[in-house]
Design an enzyme around this catalytic site. Structure first.
Site, PDB file in Angstrom:
ATOM      1  CE  LYS A   1      -3.064   2.708   2.945  1.00 26.98           C
ATOM      2  NZ  LYS A   1      -3.743   2.778   4.253  1.00 26.98           N
TER       3      LYS A   1
ATOM      4  N   GLY B   1     -10.824   7.472   7.489  1.00 27.86           N
ATOM      5  CA  GLY B   1     -11.920   8.356   7.845  1.00 27.86           C
ATOM      6  C   GLY B   1     -13.220   7.655   8.210  1.00 27.86           C
TER       7      GLY B   1
END
Lengths: 256, 256, 256, 256
Positions: A96, A184
Site C-alpha cells: 500500500k 476516515g
C-alpha cells in the site's frame, strides 16, 4: 453471495474488510483479525521490523495476506525504498503506497503516489495506492499499473465518515479497478453506506482501535460491510421524494 | 451480545429486526422472515382476514410473534375496534397502533394514537404505537401504557432514511421504553446508523419489498442491524473535527 | 419583489425577518432592529413588565409591531392568562403562543398550544403558535384560528439549523397559512435555505445574540432572508444528479 | 464591512461575486452584472472572439474586469496558448485556467493546471486556476504563482452545492491565497454557507442562467454572498449539540 469474490492483482479474497494494524496493542490483533474475518491486514514497516514490543508478525494468523504500507514516506523515492525493504523482509508482493508530507491532515500526495506506483508495478508489486479521490489521478494510477485504488473518505484517524461521497461514487462509476475506501470511516453504518454505493472493500483502523470493545467493533464492521455488499448486489429500492406510499392496505377495512 | 435481549411487554426477543408484511407476495414471506431472522412480523388485519390470496397466516413460520396493525384506522375509535377484532381472530395480544388520516404523507396522528393506546393498554394489549417523533407525545404514550414506541424516520414507503435523526436521538436519551424506528428506512446503512444511536429495534417493509432480491435484502438488513447494535454496545470511537491523526507510525523511519 | 407582502392576520409586512428580543442587552435592541429591517419583534412579558433594567419597550423603534410571547407558560391556561395580560399592558393584539414543560429541550407542547390558540383566536388575538412541525398539529392549529404557524428548525437556542427540513417542506406544501420558521436557525445560510424552500418568514434570536458583532449579524440575516425569498420567487435552477454540464463552450476552440 | 476588500494580484475589489457568462444570452449579461454587483466576469475566449451573436464584449458594462478562461484546453500547453491569445485580443492580464479532459464530469486536471499556472504567472498574468480541492495541489499552485485558487464545490453545471465542504474548509484554514469557490453552487444559501466558512468569493454561472428570472437570481446571489461575508466577519454563534437553551426568561412568571 457465495461466489462473490474480490480480485486484487490476480489474488482472490472473500472478505471485503481490510484491517489496519497501526494502532493496536499486538495482543489484540489476533482477536480483531478473527472477529473482522479479515484476509488482508496492513502493516507499517517499522512494526514488522521492530524488536521492542515483540514482532507483530508473530501475532497475525496464518493465511492472512500482509499489506505493508509505506507510512513515513514523503515522496515517491522514499515510498519505493520502503516497499522494496518490505519485500526483502518477507512481507510479500502486496504494498500500500502512502506518500504524505502534510502532518496536520495527513492527506496523500497524488502526484508522488502515481510516480511510486509506476515504478513498483513494473517491479512486480501488487500496488494499492492510498489516494485523494480525484478522477484524473485515479485514471493516472490505473495507467501506472495499480491493482486497486484506496481513496480516502476523510482525513486519517478522524472517524468523520464519507466526506468525499460524491467523488467516490464517480470513481465507482468510471473505473474498472477495485475501489477500497480507506481512512476516515468511523462507524459501521458508514462502511455499510460505502458498500451500498458499489465500493469493493473497506479498510478501517482507528474506528476499531478507538472503540470501547475492539473485537466487538471489528465484528460489527464485518457484518456492516457484508450487509452493504449484499444490499448492493440485491438492488436497493427506489426513493419517493415527495409524500409516502402505503405499505399496508389502508382503505375500506371498516366499511366492509 | 449473547445475553443482549429486547424486552417488550414482558416478552423477550433476541432479534431486533421487525419485519413488515404489507407489501409481499405471500410466497416470499417465509423466505424473508428466515433471512431476516425476524421474531416479530407485522400484519394488516385485512390480510389475516382475506380469503383471496390464501391466508397469509399460513405462510408465517412457527414461533414468530404476530404484530397486527390497525392500518386503515382514521381515529382512536377505529383503531380500538381493529385491535379487538385482531385479538378475536387469534392474532394474540400484541398490537401496533396506526392512526392515519392523511393519505398523501401517511403521517400518524399522535393525539388519536395516545387515546387508543390508553384504551387498549387497559384491556391488556401489548401496545406499540406508530408515532411522529415528538418528545411530548412520546411521554404521553408512555404514561398511557405503551410497551414500546415506534417513531418514524421518514414518510411510510419513502425509503428516505433518518430524516428525524435529531428528534429520535432525543427519544433515545429521554425515554425508558424501547424505541423501534419504523417507516422510511430505505437502506441497511440507515438501519445500522439508527441502531448506533441507541435505538432498540428497526422495522422495515418497503425497503425490502422494493429490493431486486427480497430474501437477500432481508438478510442485509439483519446483518446491518446486528452491526449497529454491536457498535452501540462496543462504544463508538471519537471524531476528530479538525485535522487527522496518524494510524501508523509516521516519522523517522528513513532516518534510522 | 417590490409588491411582495407578508400578510398575517390582515396586517401587511414587507420584512420577512422577525427578531427575538429575549437575549439582548436593551441598548442593543434598537441597532439590531434597524440592521435587521425588522417590522415585528417578539417580547417576553416579563421584560415588558420589569422595572429592573429599564423598560424594554422604550428601546423598540416606533412602527415596529410587538409580538409578545407566552414564555413561561406550561399549559394552555397559563398561555391564555399571559396573552391577556400582555394585551392589558398595551402590547397589542398579536401573540406568539409558547407552551413548554420540558426544560431540557424546550420543545413545544402541540396539544396545549392548539387549545390556547382556539381560545385566544376567538378573543380576537392574532395568534402565532410556536409548534413542533407535525402536519396533523398544523392542520389543527389552522382550524383553531391561527394566523400563521411557527414551526421549529431545531431546539431553541441550539443554532443547529434545519433539523426538521423534510417536515417543514411538507407544511409549506400543504398549508395555506404563513409558515414562520422559529428556533434553531443558527446561521444566515440556514435562514436563506428555509426561505428558498418557500417558508414565508424567519424568526431568529440566539444566532444574533450570540454573534460577535450583533448589529452586523442582524444585517447579515436580513440580507440572507431577502436572498432566499428572491431565489424562491425567481425559480431555482435544476440539479444534475450525475455528471456535469459545460457552462462555457468547450470543444473545438483550438481546432479552428 | 465598508473597508472589507478582496485583493487579487494587487487589484482591489469590493464585490465578492464573480459572474460567469458562459450560458447567457448576451442581452441578459448587462442586467445580470448590474443585479449581481459583479466587478469581475468570466468569459470563454470563443465568445469574445465570435461574430455570430454579436460580440459579447459590447454587453459588458464599463469598469468590469474581464476574467477570460481557457475553456476548451485539454492540457497545460493548450491553456497557455488560449491565455496568450486572450491577452492579445485585449482581454487584459487576468486569466482563469481551466484544463479539462473529462467530458462527463468536467473535472479539472490539477497537474496540468499547475504547469500552466507556472508558465503564465512568469509571463505576468494574474492567474486564477480552477482546481479540484486537494490541499497538496493548492500548495503547488500557490508556489507556482497563482493569485487566487478556484476550488470546485461540485461538478460544473450540476447545482449540487458544497459537496467538497470539508476539503474547502481545509484550504481556507491552510492557504494564504484568496479562495474562490467555483462550480457546482446551485443556490444562494450554498453561496452564503461557503462565505460563512471563510471563503473569499464565489463564482456562479449555471445557477443563475438556469433560474426562472435571471436578474432576480443574480441579485439573490449578491445578497446571500454579502450575508455570508458579514456573518463570517461578525463571528458566528456557538452550536449547542444536546438540548436547547432558553432565549426568553422562562420560569417564575406566573408565580409572582
Amino acid at each position: 453471495m457465495k461466489h462473490d469474490k474480490l480480485v486484487i492483482g490476480g489474488h482472490e479474497f472473500h472478505s471485503r474488510f481490510i484491517l489496519g494494524s497501526g494502532k493496536y496493542n499486538v495482543e489484540l490483533i489476533k482477536a480483531a483479525v478473527e472477529q473482522a474475518g479479515a484476509e488482508i491486514i496492513t502493516l507499517a514497516l517499522r512494526r514488522a521490523n521492530s524488536s521492542g514490543e515483540g514482532n507483530i508478525l508473530d501475532h497475525i494468523p496464518q493465511g492472512v495476506t500482509l499489506l505493508p504500507n509505506t507510512s513515513g514516506a514523503r515522496n515517491a523515492e522514499e515510498a519505493v525504498r520502503i516497499a522494496r525493504l518490505a519485500r526483502e523482509l518477507g512481507c510479500g508482493d502486496f504494498v500500500k503506497i502512502e506518500v504524505i508530507h502534510d502532518s496536520k491532515y495527513l492527506l496523500p500526495d497524488n502526484y508522488e503516489t502515481i510516480k511510486a506506483t509506476e515504478v513498483l508495478a513494473k517491479e512486480g508489486f501488487v500496488v494499492l495506492p492510498y489516494m485523494y479521490p480525484d478522477l484524473n489521478a485515479a485514471r493516472d494510477l490505473a495507467n501506472a499499473g495499480a491493482s486497486a485504488i484506496m481513496p480516502l473518505a476523510a482525513p486519517i484517524g478522524s472517524n468523520k465518515g464519507l466526506c468525499t461521497r460524491d467523488f467516490i461514487q464517480i470513481l465507482v462509476d468510471e473505473l474498472d479497478l477495485p475501489i477500497i475506501v480507506d481512512a476516515g470511516i468511523g462507524r459501521p453504518s458508514q462502511a455499510c453506506e460505502a458498500m451500498e454505493m458499489g465500493v469493493d472493500a473497506i479498510m478501517a483502523n482507528t474506528a476499531i482501535a478507538t472503540a470501547g470493545d475492539i473485537p466487538a467493533m471489528a465484528e460489527a464492521f464485518r457484518k456492516a460491510i457484508e450487509a452493504g455488499r449484499a444490499a448492493y448486489l440485491a438492488g436497493l429500492g427506489r426513493i419517493v421524494e415527495k409524500g409516502g406510499e402505503a405499505s399496508s392496505p389502508l382503505t375500506g377495512f371498516l366499511q366492509e
